[in-house]
Design an enzyme around this catalytic site. Structure first.
Site, PDB file in Angstrom:
ATOM      1  N   GLU A 140       0.829  -1.209   0.000  1.00 44.38           N
ATOM      2  CA  GLU A 140       0.000   0.000   0.000  1.00 44.38           C
ATOM      3  C   GLU A 140       0.867   1.265   0.000  1.00 44.38           C
ATOM      4  O   GLU A 140       0.524   2.255  -0.641  1.00 44.38           O
ATOM      5  CB  GLU A 140      -0.967   0.004   1.192  1.00 44.38           C
ATOM      6  CG  GLU A 140      -1.967  -1.166   1.228  1.00 44.38           C
ATOM      7  CD  GLU A 140      -2.790  -1.332  -0.051  1.00 44.38           C
ATOM      8  OE1 GLU A 140      -2.978  -0.334  -0.781  1.00 44.38           O
ATOM      9  OE2 GLU A 140      -3.232  -2.455  -0.332  1.00 44.38           O
ATOM     10  N   HIS A 143       1.860   2.013  -3.472  1.00 45.79           N
ATOM     11  CA  HIS A 143       0.832   2.773  -4.207  1.00 45.79           C
ATOM     12  C   HIS A 143       0.936   4.263  -3.895  1.00 45.79           C
ATOM     13  O   HIS A 143       0.873   5.094  -4.791  1.00 45.79           O
ATOM     14  CB  HIS A 143      -0.564   2.286  -3.816  1.00 45.79           C
ATOM     15  CG  HIS A 143      -0.965   0.998  -4.465  1.00 45.79           C
ATOM     16  ND1 HIS A 143      -0.718   0.705  -5.781  1.00 45.79           N
ATOM     17  CD2 HIS A 143      -1.617  -0.085  -3.959  1.00 45.79           C
ATOM     18  CE1 HIS A 143      -1.200  -0.507  -6.071  1.00 45.79           C
ATOM     19  NE2 HIS A 143      -1.744  -1.005  -4.975  1.00 45.79           N
ATOM     20  N   HIS A 149       0.066  -1.852  -9.878  1.00 52.83           N
ATOM     21  CA  HIS A 149       0.253  -3.283  -9.666  1.00 52.83           C
ATOM     22  C   HIS A 149       1.288  -3.829 -10.637  1.00 52.83           C
ATOM     23  O   HIS A 149       1.396  -3.376 -11.763  1.00 52.83           O
ATOM     24  CB  HIS A 149      -1.071  -4.030  -9.801  1.00 52.83           C
ATOM     25  CG  HIS A 149      -1.952  -3.814  -8.616  1.00 52.83           C
ATOM     26  ND1 HIS A 149      -3.310  -3.746  -8.691  1.00 52.83           N
ATOM     27  CD2 HIS A 149      -1.635  -3.630  -7.308  1.00 52.83           C
ATOM     28  CE1 HIS A 149      -3.798  -3.538  -7.479  1.00 52.83           C
ATOM     29  NE2 HIS A 149      -2.804  -3.456  -6.627  1.00 52.83           N
TER      30      HIS A 149
END
Ligand SMILES: [Zn+2]
Ligand SMILES: [Zn+2]
Length: 187
Positions: A140, A143, A149
């Site tokens: 996370e 991100h 991804h």
């Protein structure tokens, strides 16, 4: 140069899990920022809204809920990682382990499935659980730091549909993801 600090906020019953995973949370966040920029907070009385039809919390509601009810604020240039222990979902998905709001620089991570076996019944051994927590925080935070991804199933940025896939991936970014990160973080 690294602009960010990271604040972990354990909500509700997740506060009882803090001791067990603190080292791993710290280690994963320390990949991105200096350790002295990482802080831990607990909000034991956080009363998260459970969707009673599915007995899960909606991660999107948690992002908003926090603005209205949390006594812990987000400083400028700070990433906040909320930890909950309810099972969690988001629109279009049966469940999720974690989710990042890259714009708000907020993450919500659920411990619920990370501590359980494949069918959700038994608890896994604590080392396995801690490894999963480490991986999902890395994922996370990746991100928030701009990574999408990754197709490499061994890479911590690969998308995990199940806990088996979480267990399969390595607790590290692949070379491609590391290249994309470089310049953004201090290692
Ligand atoms: Zn992801
Ligand atoms: Zn990768």
């Amino acid at each position: 140069m690294n602009l960010y600090s990271i604040k972990f906020v354990f909500l509700g019953h997740a506060v009882y899990g803090l001791d067990e995973i603190k080292e791993d949370a710290l280690a994963s966040a320390a990949f991105f920022v200096n350790e002295d920029k990482i802080k831990f907070y607990t909000v034991p009385d956080a009363n998260l809204p459970i969707d009673s039809s599915r007995n899960q919390v909606n991660a999107e509601i948690i992002f908003d809920y926090i603005d209205r009810f949390s006594t812990i604020s987000q400083e400028p240039n700070e990433i906040v990682i909320y930890i909950v222990d309810q099972d969690m979902y988001i629109r279009g998905m049966n469940f999720i382990f974690g989710v990042a709001n890259t714009k708000k620089k907020r993450i919500v991570l659920s411990l619920y499935r990370l501590k359980r076996g494949y069918y959700g019944e038994n608890m896994v051994d604590v080392q396995k659980y801690r490894e999963r927590v480490f991986k999902e925080i890395m994922h996370e935070l990746g991100h928030v730091y701009g990574l999408g991804h990754c197709k490499d199933k061994n890479c911590v940025m690969s998308f995990s549909k199940s806990i088996l896939e979480v267990d399969h991936k390595l607790p590290m970014f692949c070379r491609d993801c590391l290249d994309k990160l470089s310049g953004q973080i201090e290692i």
